[in-house]
Write an enzyme that holds these catalytic residues in place. Structure first.
Site, PDB file in Angstrom:
ATOM      1  CG  HIS A  72      -2.223  -0.777   0.921  1.00  0.00           C
ATOM      2  ND1 HIS A  72      -3.067  -0.504  -0.134  1.00  0.00           N
ATOM      3  CD2 HIS A  72      -2.766  -1.841   1.569  1.00  0.00           C
ATOM      4  CE1 HIS A  72      -4.077  -1.361  -0.122  1.00  0.00           C
ATOM      5  NE2 HIS A  72      -3.912  -2.190   0.890  1.00  0.00           N
ATOM      6  CG  ASP A  98      -4.382  -4.697  -1.835  1.00  0.00           C
ATOM      7  OD1 ASP A  98      -4.829  -4.900  -2.981  1.00  0.00           O
ATOM      8  OD2 ASP A  98      -5.115  -4.620  -0.826  1.00  0.00           O
ATOM      9  CG  HIS A 131      -6.491  -1.468  -2.946  1.00  0.00           C
ATOM     10  ND1 HIS A 131      -6.920  -0.188  -2.677  1.00  0.00           N
ATOM     11  CD2 HIS A 131      -6.998  -2.248  -1.958  1.00  0.00           C
ATOM     12  CE1 HIS A 131      -7.649  -0.189  -1.570  1.00  0.00           C
ATOM     13  NE2 HIS A 131      -7.707  -1.435  -1.115  1.00  0.00           N
ATOM     14  CG  HIS A 179      -5.053  -9.479  -2.327  1.00  0.00           C
ATOM     15  ND1 HIS A 179      -3.970  -8.885  -1.716  1.00  0.00           N
ATOM     16  CD2 HIS A 179      -6.141  -8.754  -1.947  1.00  0.00           C
ATOM     17  CE1 HIS A 179      -4.386  -7.853  -1.007  1.00  0.00           C
ATOM     18  NE2 HIS A 179      -5.697  -7.748  -1.134  1.00  0.00           N
TER      19      HIS A 179
END
Length: 312
Positions: A72, A98, A131, A179
């Site tokens: 992230h 992500d 994401h 994920h």
């Protein structure tokens, strides 16, 4: 000299990109541009996309390998992970998705990961997270970072690359990595090979669940997911899947866990999260899982930074 096609990159240029990314650890306040220009970043996206499509959607990997969860945009923590585990190619890596959103340096994070993928395509592997999807990273920060530092056009080029990321990996036929988690539509691992790319992430179905579902100790079978997307699954579903597919462990990311890793269902599933002090709001550690040749799993922990007291 041979012309560099879309599916390749000049090795010296690639090495220079990696060098600049590793030099650019903490940007000075007010720094608008990254250390790379837009055409270099675009090239990373185009070339990595070709490699993702050349490799299967269900990667078949061998131990030893190091597995990392969500990053992230916490670029300095990504560099700490490499300092702990060894910079590529001293170790083989699998990242569980992500890479972007929420953190301050999504661009540096994804650019370094794509650069390593291009340089070491058989030793460095990236899976898709929820994401790595336009409708999500449009909202949670990556779109804004691309627009602020470069252009919306560049964000669209990233989307084209993300739509080609593989969605799962099997290590030595025994450890399944993704994920999010399991799906009621998944009975046999081979089904993952049938997911066509490029693709957006749909609102339901197998691909959605692989990127979005969560284990829950309070559920038997399948349950509602508080995220409003996909399902939760109980320990019974983990055991059932592993027996049916003759596997030992499911390895996934997608949830913040206090110690950076957390077992579930009698150690038949493990969650790995690699962004310590997530968003600056949690006191969680980050972790990386090392799988050795005999498939023994051990964990390297990135401790959270000591909180500075707000009031003395």
């Amino acid at each position: 000299m041979a012309q560099q096609g879309q599916g390749s990159m000049d090795p010296a240029a690639l090495d220079d990109i990696i060098r600049r990314l590793l030099d650019y650890r903490n940007p000075k306040p007010g720094t608008k541009q990254a250390m790379l220009n837009e055409s270099e970043i675009r090239q990373l996206c185009i070339v990595s996309r070709e490699i993702f499509l050349q490799q299967p959607n269900l990667l078949e990997l061998e131990a030893p390998i190091k597995i990392c969860g969500d990053i992230h945009g916490q670029y300095s923590d990504l560099l700490r992970l490499f300092e702990y585990g060894g910079f590529p190619p001293t170790a083989n890596y699998l990242f569980l998705g992500d890479y972007v959103d929420r953190g301050k340096q999504s661009l540096e994070t994804i650019c370094l990961l794509l650069a390593y993928k291009i340089k070491y395509p058989e030793n460095f592997f990236l899976l898709r997270g929820n994401h790595e999807c336009a409708s999500i990273n449009r909202i949670y920060g990556f779109y804004d970072e691309c627009k602020r530092r470069f252009s919306v056009r560049l964000w669209k080029v990233f989307t084209d690359s993300f739509n080609c990321l593989p969605v799962a990996a099997v290590i030595d036929d025994k450890i399944l990595c993704m994920h999010g988690g399991l799906s009621p539509d998944l009975t046999n691992v081979e089904q993952i090979k049938n997911i066509k790319r490029p693709t957006d992430v749909p609102d339901s179905g197998l691909l959605c669940d692989l990127l979005w579902s969560d284990p829950s100790k309070d559920v038997k079978g399948w349950g509602m997911n508080d995220r409003g997307v996909s399902y939760t699954f109980g320990p019974d579903k983990v055991a059932e899947f592993l027996i049916k597919n003759d596997m030992d462990l499911i390895c996934r990311a997608h949830q913040v866990v206090e110690d950076g890793y957390e077992f579930f269902a009698d150690r038949q599933l493990v969650t790995i999260f690699s962004a310590p002090n997530y968003c600056g709001e949690f006191d969680n550690a980050g972790a990386m899982m090392s799988v050795d040749e005999s498939l023994m799993c051990s964990f390297q922990i990135l401790k959270p930074a000591d909180r500075k007291p707000r009031f003395l």
